[in-house]
Write a protein that holds these residues in place. Sequence first.
Motif, short mmCIF file in Angstrom:
data_model
loop_
_atom_site.label_atom_id
_atom_site.label_comp_id
_atom_site.label_asym_id
_atom_site.label_seq_id
_atom_site.Cartn_x
_atom_site.Cartn_y
_atom_site.Cartn_z
N VAL A 81 38.46 48.72 33.60
CA VAL A 81 39.15 48.09 32.48
C VAL A 81 38.77 48.76 31.16
O VAL A 81 39.62 49.06 30.32
CB VAL A 81 38.83 46.58 32.43
CG1 VAL A 81 39.31 45.96 31.12
CG2 VAL A 81 39.45 45.86 33.62
N LEU A 82 37.49 49.02 30.97
CA LEU A 82 37.03 49.62 29.71
C LEU A 82 37.56 51.04 29.54
O LEU A 82 37.93 51.45 28.43
CB LEU A 82 35.51 49.63 29.68
CG LEU A 82 34.82 48.26 29.63
CD1 LEU A 82 33.31 48.41 29.70
CD2 LEU A 82 35.23 47.49 28.38
N LEU A 83 37.62 51.80 30.63
CA LEU A 83 38.00 53.21 30.52
C LEU A 83 39.49 53.44 30.27
O LEU A 83 39.89 54.53 29.87
CB LEU A 83 37.57 53.97 31.78
CG LEU A 83 36.06 54.17 31.94
CD1 LEU A 83 35.72 54.73 33.31
CD2 LEU A 83 35.51 55.09 30.85
N VAL A 84 40.31 52.43 30.51
CA VAL A 84 41.73 52.57 30.16
C VAL A 84 42.05 51.91 28.83
O VAL A 84 43.19 51.96 28.37
CB VAL A 84 42.65 51.99 31.26
CG1 VAL A 84 42.41 52.66 32.59
CG2 VAL A 84 42.52 50.48 31.38
N THR A 138 43.89 53.04 44.63
CA THR A 138 45.29 52.97 44.20
C THR A 138 45.64 51.56 43.75
O THR A 138 46.26 51.37 42.69
CB THR A 138 46.21 53.42 45.34
OG1 THR A 138 45.88 54.75 45.73
CG2 THR A 138 47.66 53.36 44.91
N HIS A 139 45.26 50.57 44.54
CA HIS A 139 45.56 49.19 44.18
C HIS A 139 44.85 48.77 42.89
O HIS A 139 45.44 48.12 42.02
CB HIS A 139 45.14 48.25 45.32
CG HIS A 139 46.11 48.20 46.45
ND1 HIS A 139 46.02 49.05 47.53
CD2 HIS A 139 47.20 47.43 46.68
CE1 HIS A 139 47.01 48.79 48.38
NE2 HIS A 139 47.73 47.82 47.89
N LEU A 140 43.58 49.13 42.77
CA LEU A 140 42.80 48.71 41.60
C LEU A 140 43.35 49.30 40.31
O LEU A 140 43.56 48.59 39.33
CB LEU A 140 41.34 49.12 41.78
CG LEU A 140 40.49 48.27 42.72
CD1 LEU A 140 39.14 48.91 42.95
CD2 LEU A 140 40.33 46.86 42.16
N ILE A 141 43.58 50.61 40.31
CA ILE A 141 44.06 51.27 39.09
C ILE A 141 45.44 50.76 38.71
O ILE A 141 45.73 50.52 37.53
CB ILE A 141 44.05 52.79 39.28
CG1 ILE A 141 42.61 53.29 39.45
CG2 ILE A 141 44.70 53.50 38.09
CD1 ILE A 141 42.51 54.76 39.79
N THR A 142 46.30 50.57 39.71
CA THR A 142 47.64 50.06 39.43
C THR A 142 47.58 48.66 38.86
O THR A 142 48.28 48.34 37.87
CB THR A 142 48.50 50.07 40.71
OG1 THR A 142 48.57 51.40 41.23
CG2 THR A 142 49.90 49.57 40.43
N ALA A 143 46.77 47.79 39.46
CA ALA A 143 46.66 46.41 38.98
C ALA A 143 46.14 46.36 37.54
O ALA A 143 46.64 45.58 36.72
CB ALA A 143 45.75 45.61 39.90
N ILE A 144 45.16 47.18 37.23
CA ILE A 144 44.63 47.22 35.87
C ILE A 144 45.70 47.67 34.88
O ILE A 144 45.92 47.05 33.83
CB ILE A 144 43.40 48.14 35.79
CG1 ILE A 144 42.22 47.54 36.56
CG2 ILE A 144 42.99 48.37 34.33
CD1 ILE A 144 41.02 48.47 36.69
N GLU A 463 39.05 43.18 21.64
CA GLU A 463 38.08 42.36 22.36
C GLU A 463 38.77 41.33 23.25
O GLU A 463 38.39 41.13 24.41
CB GLU A 463 37.14 41.66 21.37
CG GLU A 463 36.24 42.58 20.57
CD GLU A 463 36.97 43.25 19.40
OE1 GLU A 463 38.14 42.88 19.15
OE2 GLU A 463 36.37 44.13 18.76
N ALA A 464 39.79 40.69 22.68
CA ALA A 464 40.51 39.66 23.45
C ALA A 464 41.25 40.28 24.63
O ALA A 464 41.30 39.70 25.72
CB ALA A 464 41.49 38.92 22.54
N SER A 465 41.83 41.46 24.42
CA SER A 465 42.58 42.10 25.50
C SER A 465 41.66 42.48 26.66
O SER A 465 42.02 42.30 27.83
CB SER A 465 43.31 43.34 24.98
OG SER A 465 42.39 44.34 24.56
N VAL A 466 40.47 42.98 26.35
CA VAL A 466 39.51 43.33 27.40
C VAL A 466 39.10 42.08 28.16
O VAL A 466 39.02 42.08 29.40
CB VAL A 466 38.29 44.05 26.81
CG1 VAL A 466 37.19 44.17 27.85
CG2 VAL A 466 38.67 45.43 26.29
N LEU A 467 38.84 40.99 27.46
CA LEU A 467 38.45 39.73 28.10
C LEU A 467 39.55 39.21 29.02
O LEU A 467 39.29 38.80 30.16
CB LEU A 467 38.10 38.69 27.04
CG LEU A 467 37.68 37.31 27.58
CD1 LEU A 467 36.44 37.43 28.45
CD2 LEU A 467 37.45 36.34 26.42
#
Length: 491
Positions: A81-84, A138-144, A463-467
């Motif tokens: 999440v942080l890296l995107v 693939t699933h994780l990156i797509t979902a994020i 901050e809110a978007s990351v949360l």
Amino acid sequence: MENGSSSAVVVVLPPTQLNDEEEEIKIFYDKRSFESLEQSAATLLLILSIFWGILIARVLTHNLLWLKFSIEYALIIVPGVLLVTVASDYSPHFVAVMIVLSACFIFASKALNRAQNRMHFDLGGNRPTMFTLVRALTHLITAICILAIDFNSFYRPYRKTRRFGAQLMDTGIGLFVITMGLVSRRSTNNAELQRQLFYSMPLLLLGLARTVSIVMIGYSQDEHEYGQHLNAFFTLGLAKLIGSLLSRLARKDIQLLPMAISLLVVHQLGLSLGLSDYVMNDELPRSTFLAANREGLISLPGFVAIYLLSIYFSRWLLVSSSSTLLTYTQIVNKLKRLLYLVIINWIMVICSAYAFGISRVTCNLGYVIWIFAIMSTMLWLSLFAVDFIINSVLPLDPMRLTDANDAEEQGTLLSNAKTKAPGNEPFIICQSLNMNGLIYFILANVLTGGVNIFFEPEERSDEASVLILLIYMLLATKFVHNLYIRGIRLA
């Protein structure tokens, strides 16, 4: 340039070369070759960053009976999440640190010597660990990304490209088709063909449901992705359906290779002769079904070719021995062959970027090669890092392993006789996503819609978007994790 769209060069031919003395305007779209190569490098670094989180979790959770999910969530999903979003500039630094730490781990643990002294290497049958990891990635990156893109904190260069380019989100549909093919088989009889066709139906129904719901609620869809009515579910379902039909024509797995290459060559020839410009020209009206959905329909042969190639690639990768237990010599030879393929693929990516460009919207030859370069890289790293290195240093206790692959094949509850402690095996999140990948993807889409309706993501702070993203990923991932530890496979 908005949405990563390509620039266009307009050439006006002199009147002497025109019929009826009218000016003929022909458009040549910039392939953005060098920029695409830069983008592909950035994409690979981001994928590697999340992949190393999986490896660290494997080491730290070895022999743990509790907290595996929490540790894996903290090491895989939180960095993802942080890296995107807010930490998008740090992927190269993260990868560099991980390479140094990995080298130290290999040296300090004497992993290479331990591997050489092992009696055998168990790859896990027809669903080896490397397949599990790349499918889960693939699933994780797509979902994020499907939710993160709606926030202003999302790193804009990761968005899908309109014409030519190799951004992170361009990998989604291609990697999904590959992972679908990796765990599929060539239809050798009518019964197997009917089974494969049956499995494609839910995807087509989901595509239809998405189209109908979008029309009913008036939600806008980017027509430059798949067209006005088609979507990713249709592409996945049709690729599997058509690919299964074509695979029935092959008598041996090796015949899938020339079949897929022939289809891909014809597809690229059609794109080079004008179909590519037809798809990318925003000025053309969408007055017919074909015109309205030209992106999804014209790209389909390329995705079918990916599906057929991935079935063949899976067989090629696993065929070197009749047993799932490999000797040291056998696994080293497998690693060498796969590494040669990785190198060849990336050389071909460079060549095709300048010859054809890399285009997801048409699924051209450059895109297919790029997707396979990413996939082969991750498979090689998974095989080397997990099966060859980590499992040699931190061997798994076979009494604690759950035979999730058998359950996935049968579509039933896990057998209590095959598991001693459900949920205590390694890669718990990856295993969960593999067992209920479609449910996870649907749930992620539903949650994304809910966030868009109730939280106005474009108005949220970083901050809110990351949360919100962390909570969203926790809900989706924990749901399929609960299904997994109960041995329930839905889809």
